[in-house]
Design a protein around this motif. Sequence first.
Motif, mmCIF file in Angstrom:
data_model
loop_
_atom_site.group_PDB
_atom_site.id
_atom_site.type_symbol
_atom_site.label_atom_id
_atom_site.label_comp_id
_atom_site.label_asym_id
_atom_site.label_seq_id
_atom_site.Cartn_x
_atom_site.Cartn_y
_atom_site.Cartn_z
ATOM 1 N N VAL A 116 0.835 -1.191 0.000
ATOM 2 C CA VAL A 116 0.000 0.000 0.000
ATOM 3 C C VAL A 116 0.873 1.246 0.000
ATOM 4 O O VAL A 116 0.644 2.184 -0.760
ATOM 5 C CB VAL A 116 -0.947 0.008 1.219
ATOM 6 C CG1 VAL A 116 -1.646 1.355 1.334
ATOM 7 C CG2 VAL A 116 -1.957 -1.117 1.100
ATOM 8 N N ALA A 117 1.890 1.264 0.868
ATOM 9 C CA ALA A 117 2.801 2.411 0.916
ATOM 10 C C ALA A 117 3.483 2.612 -0.435
ATOM 11 O O ALA A 117 3.642 3.741 -0.902
ATOM 12 C CB ALA A 117 3.847 2.208 2.009
ATOM 13 N N GLY A 118 3.842 1.512 -1.075
ATOM 14 C CA GLY A 118 4.475 1.609 -2.385
ATOM 15 C C GLY A 118 3.527 2.154 -3.428
ATOM 16 O O GLY A 118 3.913 2.973 -4.269
ATOM 17 N N ALA A 119 2.252 1.724 -3.364
ATOM 18 C CA ALA A 119 1.254 2.207 -4.324
ATOM 19 C C ALA A 119 0.993 3.695 -4.131
ATOM 20 O O ALA A 119 0.863 4.447 -5.109
ATOM 21 C CB ALA A 119 -0.045 1.415 -4.164
ATOM 22 N N VAL A 120 0.919 4.136 -2.879
ATOM 23 C CA VAL A 120 0.704 5.553 -2.596
ATOM 24 C C VAL A 120 1.889 6.374 -3.085
ATOM 25 O O VAL A 120 1.724 7.422 -3.724
ATOM 26 C CB VAL A 120 0.477 5.778 -1.087
ATOM 27 C CG1 VAL A 120 0.479 7.269 -0.760
ATOM 28 C CG2 VAL A 120 -0.832 5.141 -0.637
ATOM 29 N N THR A 121 3.102 5.895 -2.796
ATOM 30 C CA THR A 121 4.312 6.606 -3.218
ATOM 31 C C THR A 121 4.372 6.739 -4.737
ATOM 32 O O THR A 121 4.663 7.812 -5.276
ATOM 33 C CB THR A 121 5.567 5.875 -2.712
ATOM 34 O OG1 THR A 121 5.529 5.810 -1.279
ATOM 35 C CG2 THR A 121 6.830 6.598 -3.144
ATOM 36 N N GLU A 122 4.068 5.653 -5.420
ATOM 37 C CA GLU A 122 4.090 5.672 -6.883
ATOM 38 C C GLU A 122 3.064 6.648 -7.444
ATOM 39 O O GLU A 122 3.358 7.404 -8.382
ATOM 40 C CB GLU A 122 3.817 4.259 -7.411
ATOM 41 C CG GLU A 122 3.848 4.157 -8.926
ATOM 42 C CD GLU A 122 3.573 2.749 -9.408
ATOM 43 O OE1 GLU A 122 3.388 2.572 -10.635
ATOM 44 O OE2 GLU A 122 3.535 1.819 -8.568
ATOM 45 N N ARG A 123 1.864 6.664 -6.846
ATOM 46 C CA ARG A 123 0.817 7.561 -7.325
ATOM 47 C C ARG A 123 1.194 9.027 -7.076
ATOM 48 O O ARG A 123 0.992 9.888 -7.945
ATOM 49 C CB ARG A 123 -0.500 7.244 -6.628
ATOM 50 C CG ARG A 123 -1.670 8.098 -7.077
ATOM 51 C CD ARG A 123 -2.167 7.700 -8.453
ATOM 52 N NE ARG A 123 -2.640 6.330 -8.446
ATOM 53 C CZ ARG A 123 -3.851 5.949 -7.997
ATOM 54 N NH1 ARG A 123 -4.693 6.862 -7.544
ATOM 55 N NH2 ARG A 123 -4.210 4.683 -8.020
ATOM 56 N N VAL A 124 1.733 9.322 -5.903
ATOM 57 C CA VAL A 124 2.116 10.697 -5.573
ATOM 58 C C VAL A 124 3.215 11.184 -6.507
ATOM 59 O O VAL A 124 3.194 12.329 -6.980
ATOM 60 C CB VAL A 124 2.566 10.793 -4.104
ATOM 61 C CG1 VAL A 124 3.176 12.168 -3.815
ATOM 62 C CG2 VAL A 124 1.392 10.539 -3.166
ATOM 63 N N GLN A 125 4.180 10.319 -6.797
ATOM 64 C CA GLN A 125 5.243 10.695 -7.725
ATOM 65 C C GLN A 125 4.695 10.931 -9.128
ATOM 66 O O GLN A 125 5.104 11.867 -9.821
ATOM 67 C CB GLN A 125 6.315 9.596 -7.758
ATOM 68 C CG GLN A 125 7.148 9.518 -6.489
ATOM 69 C CD GLN A 125 8.104 8.349 -6.491
ATOM 70 O OE1 GLN A 125 7.881 7.343 -7.173
ATOM 71 N NE2 GLN A 125 9.187 8.462 -5.716
ATOM 72 N N GLU A 126 3.755 10.112 -9.523
ATOM 73 C CA GLU A 126 3.137 10.262 -10.848
ATOM 74 C C GLU A 126 2.427 11.608 -10.965
ATOM 75 O O GLU A 126 2.546 12.305 -11.977
ATOM 76 C CB GLU A 126 2.140 9.126 -11.075
ATOM 77 C CG GLU A 126 1.330 9.250 -12.353
ATOM 78 C CD GLU A 126 0.233 8.207 -12.437
ATOM 79 O OE1 GLU A 126 -0.805 8.480 -13.060
ATOM 80 O OE2 GLU A 126 0.411 7.109 -11.867
ATOM 81 N N VAL A 127 1.687 11.977 -9.917
ATOM 82 C CA VAL A 127 0.958 13.240 -9.924
ATOM 83 C C VAL A 127 1.927 14.413 -9.999
ATOM 84 O O VAL A 127 1.692 15.404 -10.697
ATOM 85 C CB VAL A 127 0.074 13.364 -8.665
ATOM 86 C CG1 VAL A 127 -0.534 14.747 -8.565
ATOM 87 C CG2 VAL A 127 -1.021 12.304 -8.685
#
Length: 369
Positions: free
Chosen positions: A220-231
């Motif tokens: 979950v932390a990895g998914a959040v990090t990836e999404r935030v970086q994408e944004v």
Amino acid sequence: MALDATAPSSGGGGDGDEAVRPLLPAASDAEAEELDAMYAPYARRDAYGTMGRGELPALRRVELVLRAVLLVPVRFVAGMLLLVAHYLVCRACTLFVDGVAEGRSRLEGWRRVAVVQSGRALARAMLFVFGFYWIRETDRSCSPNAEDIHQDQSEELEIPGAIVSNHVSYIDILYHMSVSFPSFVAKESVSRLPLVGLISKCLGCIFVRRESKGSDSKGVAGAVTERVQEVSQHKNSSRMLLFPEGTTTNGDYLLPFKTGAFLARVPVQPVILRYPYTMFSPAWDSMDGARHVFLLLCQFVNYIEVVRLPIYYPSEQEKEDPKLYANNVRKLIATEGNLILSDLGLPEKRAYHAALNGNNSRAMHQKDD
């Protein structure tokens, strides 16, 4: 019947993570006061009292009945119509698109534009139905001293990857949806809710199992990090809305921040929410959901005060230390929002709720455990 017409004089807020039963008579007034002091961030202090079951004067009980008859049916029907309307938009936009209904992909192009624009309008309409006719917003992001908030910010200004907000009520999400329509992290059970489930999937929400440990939590932390970086790298991507406290308070406190919003090492947009009130606090703290919605609908007027702070650009040291980054943003929000810092968290909130249900020993010994 004009109790709500006066200007709001005090603030409050919070949410409940599970349904709670009426306060058992075994808890004395002294014990209740001790519990409220020990678990101050979750103590309810409006006219309805703990769990929304306090004694009301006869006149106010009559007034509540009248409000229930006159306001609740109209507002409930109007709210459901708005929810169904957005569901139908989402359903139409997901036709012939693989994976969206299952939460495996996100909408793009005109489909996303339709969902976002209708969602923002309908979310604001929903707030109106709930009695939030006016929203007082203060935007400090363009203040003359914005550059002084962080001396070590990067010369090349990045796009904030996430909106970081204190968490007071489920109304928080409606407000943010009406302004920026972000995606957010939600409990997995939300994805299975009628109507709301599909809407949350169209938002691109990340669903988590709150009780899960180990590898799933890291995922979950990895998914959040990836999404935030994408944004942060793409202007057209919807921001993530993150509540680092992990649960709600009564609106006067700020709990410790989890680091998930800060692992991506990109700027964040801090936002402060307050809910001034005169009789009923929109905070979702020690009250079950159905009763809270009922009392909220019975309120003629509700209030939101929003402060949008300057984008916070992390220093190199903060990029290397997410805990430091999280703590510094937390201190900034507490200072600017006049919030009290607390070391309590979700386990203590659950212990408080258990005590309100008569299991006082669990709460009294929570810190010793």
